[in-house]
Design an enzyme around this catalytic site. Sequence first.
Site, short mmCIF file in Angstrom:
data_model
loop_
_atom_site.label_atom_id
_atom_site.label_comp_id
_atom_site.label_asym_id
_atom_site.label_seq_id
_atom_site.Cartn_x
_atom_site.Cartn_y
_atom_site.Cartn_z
N LYS A 18 -7.07 9.33 10.84
CA LYS A 18 -6.68 7.35 10.53
C LYS A 18 -5.84 7.50 10.77
O LYS A 18 -4.62 7.00 9.99
CB LYS A 18 -8.09 7.18 9.54
CG LYS A 18 -7.91 6.43 8.89
CD LYS A 18 -8.81 5.17 9.89
CE LYS A 18 -8.21 3.66 9.78
NZ LYS A 18 -6.73 2.72 9.78
N GLY A 40 -0.72 6.99 -0.64
CA GLY A 40 -0.55 5.32 -0.03
C GLY A 40 -0.86 4.85 -1.53
O GLY A 40 -0.21 5.48 -2.62
N GLY A 69 -6.52 4.87 -2.48
CA GLY A 69 -7.09 6.62 -3.20
C GLY A 69 -7.86 6.97 -3.44
O GLY A 69 -8.81 7.45 -3.94
N GLU A 74 -2.47 10.77 -2.69
CA GLU A 74 -1.13 11.15 -3.74
C GLU A 74 -1.44 9.78 -3.43
O GLU A 74 -0.63 8.68 -2.78
CB GLU A 74 0.19 11.66 -2.96
CG GLU A 74 1.29 11.85 -3.32
CD GLU A 74 2.22 10.67 -3.49
OE1 GLU A 74 2.12 9.94 -4.21
OE2 GLU A 74 2.87 10.58 -2.40
N CYS A 88 7.79 6.59 -3.11
CA CYS A 88 6.51 7.26 -4.03
C CYS A 88 7.73 7.39 -5.09
O CYS A 88 6.76 7.56 -6.34
CB CYS A 88 5.55 8.35 -3.50
SG CYS A 88 5.13 8.68 -1.73
N GLU A 124 2.70 0.13 -11.17
CA GLU A 124 4.07 0.70 -9.95
C GLU A 124 4.04 -0.68 -8.98
O GLU A 124 3.03 -1.53 -8.53
CB GLU A 124 3.34 1.32 -8.68
CG GLU A 124 4.60 1.96 -7.94
CD GLU A 124 4.00 2.76 -6.99
OE1 GLU A 124 2.74 3.99 -6.91
OE2 GLU A 124 4.59 3.83 -5.81
#
Lengths: 495, 495
Positions: free
Chosen positions: B145, B207, B212, B231, B268, B359
Amino acid sequence: MIQPQSELDAYAALAAGAFRFFKTTTVKERAAFMHAVADQIEALGPELLDAAHRETALPLPRLTGEKTRTVGQWRAYADAVAKGLYVEARIDTANKEKTKNDIRKYSIGLGPVLVFGAANFPFAFSTAGGDTASAIGAGCPVLVKAHPGHPETSRIMAAAITAVVEAWGWPPGVFSHIAGDEVAGTGERTGAYLTAHPQVKAVGFTGSYQGGKALLDIAARREEPIPVFAEMGSINPVFVFPQALEQGAETLAKAYIASLTLGAGQFCTNPGMVIGVKSTAFDRFKQALRAGIRDVLPSAMLNEHIYTNFERNKALLSAQPEVNIWAEADTPAAGSQARARIMETSAVNFLANPVLSEEVFGPFGILIEAASVDEVAAVAAQLKGQLTITLAATEADMDAHKTVVDRVKDKAGRLLFNGMPTGVEVVYAMQHGGPFPASTDARFTSVGPDAVKRFVRPVAFQNWPQTHLPEELKNVNALQILRTVNGRLTAEDIS
Amino acid sequence: MIQPQSELDAYAALAAGAFRFFKTTTVKERAAFMHAVADQIEALGPELLDAAHRETALPLPRLTGEKTRTVGQWRAYADAVAKGLYVEARIDTANKEKTKNDIRKYSIGLGPVLVFGAANFPFAFSTAGGDTASAIGAGCPVLVKAHPGHPETSRIMAAAITAVVEAWGWPPGVFSHIAGDEVAGTGERTGAYLTAHPQVKAVGFTGSYQGGKALLDIAARREEPIPVFAEMGSINPVFVFPQALEQGAETLAKAYIASLTLGAGQFCTNPGMVIGVKSTAFDRFKQALRAGIRDVLPSAMLNEHIYTNFERNKALLSAQPEVNIWAEADTPAAGSQARARIMETSAVNFLANPVLSEEVFGPFGILIEAASVDEVAAVAAQLKGQLTITLAATEADMDAHKTVVDRVKDKAGRLLFNGMPTGVEVVYAMQHGGPFPASTDARFTSVGPDAVKRFVRPVAFQNWPQTHLPEELKNVNALQILRTVNGRLTAEDIS
């Protein structure tokens, strides 16, 4: 039995505390502990066997064998743990052109693991069974939710483990035994409560689809989802092929009946389905099934609950349209005994009715007569995930049926070329677990030392000082485990 | 971009068909294919770099480096696959006392894998990134995707892979590129539709937590739940200890700022949190942070969407009670540029307000001043799962803070002794993935050859004839892979 929530919370807290200790143990220490547990279980006398016999109705010779197997599991898993197989140490030193940092990875336990005792293996898959052994091998404290079908057996096994914990001076939270089924006040199941408990980090379960799926759903809804390894059984299809039938329809029928009715059919790997293409040899096989099953004596099931389910599910499947009783044991059952039965139907009907693919836990099989190989291939393609699939075949049969052979490979964890699926050997090469719904995660096994893998996670240490690295990752390989150092497997020290 | 459902179904069917082919390939064949893909990507010219630069605003040198890394990933994973590391062959022959049957196990692909392109690594974690490489190494067809942020980059990369598929005469379903974001008619996201698709057997994602977790929930609700490796990033805490601060508060501050603002903070592993105990040395560190960040120039973010999120999340955190702007870049941002900022708060406030643990994707950090080591330990204990945790420490600091050091081990996949967490090396020892919510399954990594493990499952063959065994399990070890034969690792043939 009802248990206060505060008591369950206390066990979970003890387990979380013990995890801190567990992380400081080396693979050799855990392996030695596991051998001590094996010795302790081995030394248990008739008290254990008598309790299990009384509580499960399983015959003493079977229980004696299962005890030996259970002891063997602890030892085999311990030896694999001692070799460092599941810490899987990987070290990339900083002295290569491409690697800037010194990075060292090994696997530690996930944290406290909740293990559910299974009804059908009071020793090998219960309180001191493979899930408990593999979680401890992984470095995880264990909370056992005792199976209510054999509370005294469970208590004796738990006491054996606890005795070793005490003798070794390990924190009591390393192993806890939860006897209660229901949380006081709320009425919630203790197993459900603990699966949702923040201090529980993984679940091991062997039992029904309904039970396993419920746990999986609880785990997925947690704020922190956790892995659930549930082995939920299957119908373990047996595909019989023409040449194999020609060569021994009767022998095959005899082997099938023996496997189907072994231990009152109460194995996860019970071959509850057999399929072949209509032919004179298949007719001989069918007749031999019919004749052979007549002599099977009814035998007591594990408990009233399992017996009731057996009767209900047997009746449900038997009442489906275009399904007929093909073969049945002559002797009527008494009490909680199971009477073996095989139903017959067509492949077309089997494909059309999902009820016919459901497991009936007990000595019950469905015999499917296909009109063509294409129908057999269609059934293979439609099958749900299975623990095992057996091909009763010659090599020529395999060559002539590549489509079927190819399709079944997607459907099971273990593929047998002849033989019968009952009897799961505890070896490295074993795979016990298959695509959903045979188990919740086909990437893992619950039998064999590799069962340990379910309960570990890797942690990488970057540029960590030697003194603070775990023993498994230090330059000096005092534990003498195999490690992948700069891409090469070695037990050597790093200079 | 809108895509018809029938087209998505067709891709899924092609992938399922290609899986039949894939299962017949050996590790050596897949590895050779992967090397060919690496060559093809390596040969891509300025067209690729220009498209990526235009679509992501990432500077050309960074993109050039990322391209090299991406090629390196395909090669490194290929080499590990060729060695047989992830088929993990285990053979127990029947010639031992304890083993009645010949059982041989190896791992095959799970089936078609859906891979989501990531915004922040248009090469290394996107269409031709690590998830695609590891799925193909595992023997799984891939449905990518494409990330909508870099459609042209994705198209070029997809064409490179497709060119190799065609050149090799492999079925087209081995790799499919899904450019659409929305299913025609229903408005459903294509990613969600495909995650729920019966022919998709696993998902790889890098992402946001929201993205997720949504996929994880869809996968859990399927009739056949499937593994999702997502992740989802983290705040990658940095713990600064007294002696390390004494020895170099200013150097540490400089390193922290460099890591926090690298690539506009869009990693990340961006260290979005730093914590220490109040002291004069910690004050020096704080002042150095304040001074150092002033000079950081604003830099363009990947896209408008990410920029908007950055501004919103930055504002949200900055507006929390008892949180103050401690340091900010001097130069105001223009357009979709991010301006670096560090907020300050107390450990007590951090512990009390969960918003502060979220985050903020971009050059944004939270500086926590603790009143005592106990507060630091409390913060360590409360942390959610992280990809990385860094200890800025001397060995003496480690010795003096055993509780903190012990606690952080439960919280991250990678633990750094000094250095900064940005920069994830592609080596065997890497662990990129951590306890939830850093990733959905801490048992796996998404960087390094071990990423392949996510997409395989073991299959055991019992008493299977030699001619029908996969090459990896035959007596003759023509592929020369390491196998565990009767408990011993060897590349020898079986006699």
